[in-house]
Design an enzyme around this catalytic site. Structure first.
Site, PDB file in Angstrom:
ATOM      1  CG  ASP A   1      14.778  -2.037   4.060  1.00  0.00           C
ATOM      2  OD1 ASP A   1      15.719  -1.006   4.051  1.00  0.00           O
ATOM      3  OD2 ASP A   1      14.272  -2.486   4.622  1.00  0.00           O
TER       4      ASP A   1
ATOM      5  CG  ASP B   1       2.813   1.028   7.269  1.00  0.00           C
ATOM      6  OD1 ASP B   1       3.476   0.666   6.007  1.00  0.00           O
ATOM      7  OD2 ASP B   1       2.242   0.035   8.106  1.00  0.00           O
TER       8      ASP B   1
ATOM      9  NE  ARG C   1      -2.296  -2.507   3.038  1.00  0.00           N
ATOM     10  CZ  ARG C   1      -2.698  -2.735   4.262  1.00  0.00           C
ATOM     11  NH1 ARG C   1      -3.584  -1.980   5.075  1.00  0.00           N
ATOM     12  NH2 ARG C   1      -2.301  -3.998   4.808  1.00  0.00           N
ATOM     13  N   GLY C   2       2.202   0.923   0.385  1.00  0.00           N
ATOM     14  CA  GLY C   2       2.985   2.299   0.424  1.00  0.00           C
ATOM     15  C   GLY C   2       3.097   3.260  -0.442  1.00  0.00           C
TER      16      GLY C   2
ATOM     17  CD  GLU D   1       8.386  -0.780  -3.128  1.00  0.00           C
ATOM     18  OE1 GLU D   1       7.242  -0.386  -2.928  1.00  0.00           O
ATOM     19  OE2 GLU D   1       8.497  -1.970  -2.598  1.00  0.00           O
TER      20      GLU D   1
ATOM     21  CE  LYS E   1      14.642   2.638   5.076  1.00  0.00           C
ATOM     22  NZ  LYS E   1      13.978   1.650   6.188  1.00  0.00           N
TER      23      LYS E   1
ATOM     24  CG  PHE F   1      11.068   2.033  10.556  1.00  0.00           C
ATOM     25  CD1 PHE F   1      11.085   0.785   9.885  1.00  0.00           C
ATOM     26  CD2 PHE F   1       9.871   2.418  10.491  1.00  0.00           C
ATOM     27  CE1 PHE F   1      10.112   0.142   9.444  1.00  0.00           C
ATOM     28  CE2 PHE F   1       8.550   1.741   9.975  1.00  0.00           C
ATOM     29  CZ  PHE F   1       8.999   0.550   9.537  1.00  0.00           C
ATOM     30  CB  VAL F   2      11.233   6.909   6.810  1.00  0.00           C
ATOM     31  CG1 VAL F   2      12.638   7.345   7.256  1.00  0.00           C
ATOM     32  CG2 VAL F   2      11.110   5.854   5.530  1.00  0.00           C
TER      33      VAL F   2
ATOM     34  NE  ARG G   1      -0.529   2.240   5.135  1.00  0.00           N
ATOM     35  CZ  ARG G   1       0.410   1.371   4.776  1.00  0.00           C
ATOM     36  NH1 ARG G   1       1.145   2.125   3.935  1.00  0.00           N
ATOM     37  NH2 ARG G   1       0.351   0.223   5.120  1.00  0.00           N
TER      38      ARG G   1
HETATM   39  P1  IMP Z   1      12.803  -4.746   1.026  1.00  0.00           P
HETATM   40  O1  IMP Z   1      11.923  -6.017   0.200  1.00  0.00           O
HETATM   41  O2  IMP Z   1      13.294  -5.020   2.116  1.00  0.00           O
HETATM   42  O3  IMP Z   1      13.414  -3.777  -0.119  1.00  0.00           O
HETATM   43  O4  IMP Z   1      11.645  -3.892   1.485  1.00  0.00           O
HETATM   44  C1  IMP Z   1      10.750  -2.912   0.932  1.00  0.00           C
HETATM   45  C2  IMP Z   1       9.399  -2.625   1.538  1.00  0.00           C
HETATM   46  O5  IMP Z   1       9.462  -2.448   2.983  1.00  0.00           O
HETATM   47  C3  IMP Z   1       8.968  -1.284   1.016  1.00  0.00           C
HETATM   48  O6  IMP Z   1       7.951  -1.413   0.038  1.00  0.00           O
HETATM   49  C4  IMP Z   1       8.250  -0.825   2.476  1.00  0.00           C
HETATM   50  O7  IMP Z   1       6.905  -1.276   2.355  1.00  0.00           O
HETATM   51  C5  IMP Z   1       8.888  -1.405   3.601  1.00  0.00           C
HETATM   52  N1  IMP Z   1       9.782  -0.722   4.290  1.00  0.00           N
HETATM   53  C6  IMP Z   1      11.305  -0.740   4.143  1.00  0.00           C
HETATM   54  N2  IMP Z   1      11.816   0.522   4.859  1.00  0.00           N
HETATM   55  C7  IMP Z   1      10.478   0.924   5.623  1.00  0.00           C
HETATM   56  C8  IMP Z   1      10.757   2.002   6.572  1.00  0.00           C
HETATM   57  O8  IMP Z   1      11.512   2.681   6.716  1.00  0.00           O
HETATM   58  N3  IMP Z   1       9.310   2.277   6.952  1.00  0.00           N
HETATM   59  C9  IMP Z   1       8.298   1.686   6.647  1.00  0.00           C
HETATM   60  N4  IMP Z   1       8.225   0.572   5.548  1.00  0.00           N
HETATM   61  C10 IMP Z   1       9.612   0.210   5.212  1.00  0.00           C
HETATM   62 MG    MG Z   2       5.977  -1.860   0.361  1.00  0.00          MG
END
Ligand code: IMP
Ligand code: MG
Length: 181
Positions: A105, A161, A45-46, A101, A133, A154-155, A167
């Site tokens: 992360d 969220d 949903r982000g 996206e 990140k 963490f943001v 959000r």
């Molecule tokens: P990844 O698979 O580790 O790259 O994670 C990506 C997903 O993790 C993003 O689409 C976000 O939904 C969530 N995410 C990563 N960092 C944060 C954060 O700092 N705050 C909130 N959600 C995060």
């Molecule tokens: Mg996400």
């Protein structure tokens, strides 16, 4: 205690986000200038706030679709195992696709989603992330366009969220835990 006390410190203002989106939209318009109709795919949903602002700056024929991949649950750590929870409604074969996206992360989510969509043989598939990140990366991947690189914090806000809260903030802020008063 499910929700420890925390405060949110502003990291990226609403104004900076808007200015950056104008730049990103310009680059995307150039890349897809020849498109018949671009399919803009938001990852739920982000990305819902980001995609709303981005498509309104695009000035291209667009179709908007959404995909949901499993993510953090209510925690702060990636599960690494990505599953598709909600598929697209439309077809993308031989279409131009832009995946939107919120944050890259570890990279697992975008890597999995990209692979999943490339299986359907789009004509062109590009990716954009509002935030990146790089310090947290576990998969060697970078979005084609990135709004802002941020440190390992963490943001929340602007669609993003923490346990389904915050959000609806207009800016991006970092979560800082505080002692009980
Ligand atoms: P990844 O698979 O580790 O790259 O994670 C990506 C997903 O993790 C993003 O689409 C976000 O939904 C969530 N995410 C990563 N960092 C944060 C954060 O700092 N705050 C909130 N959600 C995060
Ligand atoms: Mg996400």
């Amino acid at each position: 205690m499910p929700h420890p006390n925390y405060v949110i410190d502003e990291m990226i203002s609403a104004k900076s986000i808007a200015a950056r989106i104008e730049e990103l939209a310009k680059a995307i318009r150039t890349e897809f200038a020849d498109t018949d109709k671009l399919v803009v795919v938001g990852l739920l949903r982000g990305s819902f706030v980001f995609i709303a602002d981005l498509v309104r700056e695009l000035d291209l024929p667009v179709e908007v679709d959404f995909l949901e991949a499993s993510s953090y649950g209510d925690g702060m750590e990636s599960t690494r195992e990505v599953r598709i929870l909600k598929d697209l409604r439309g077809q993308i074969e031989r279409r131009d696709v832009l995946v939107v996206e919120d944050i890259v992360d570890t990279g697992h989510t975008l890597a999995h989603v990209t692979k999943f969509l490339l299986n359907r043989k789009p004509a062109r598939l590009k990716t954009i992330a509002l935030l990146d990140k790089p310090a947290r990366r576990e998969v060697d991947l970078k979005a084609d366009w990135t709004g802002f690189e941020i440190p390992d914090e963490f943001v929340v806000g602007y669609g993003i969220d923490f346990a389904q809260r915050n959000r609806n903030l207009g800016f991006i802020g970092k979560v800082r835990f505080v002692e009980d008063a």
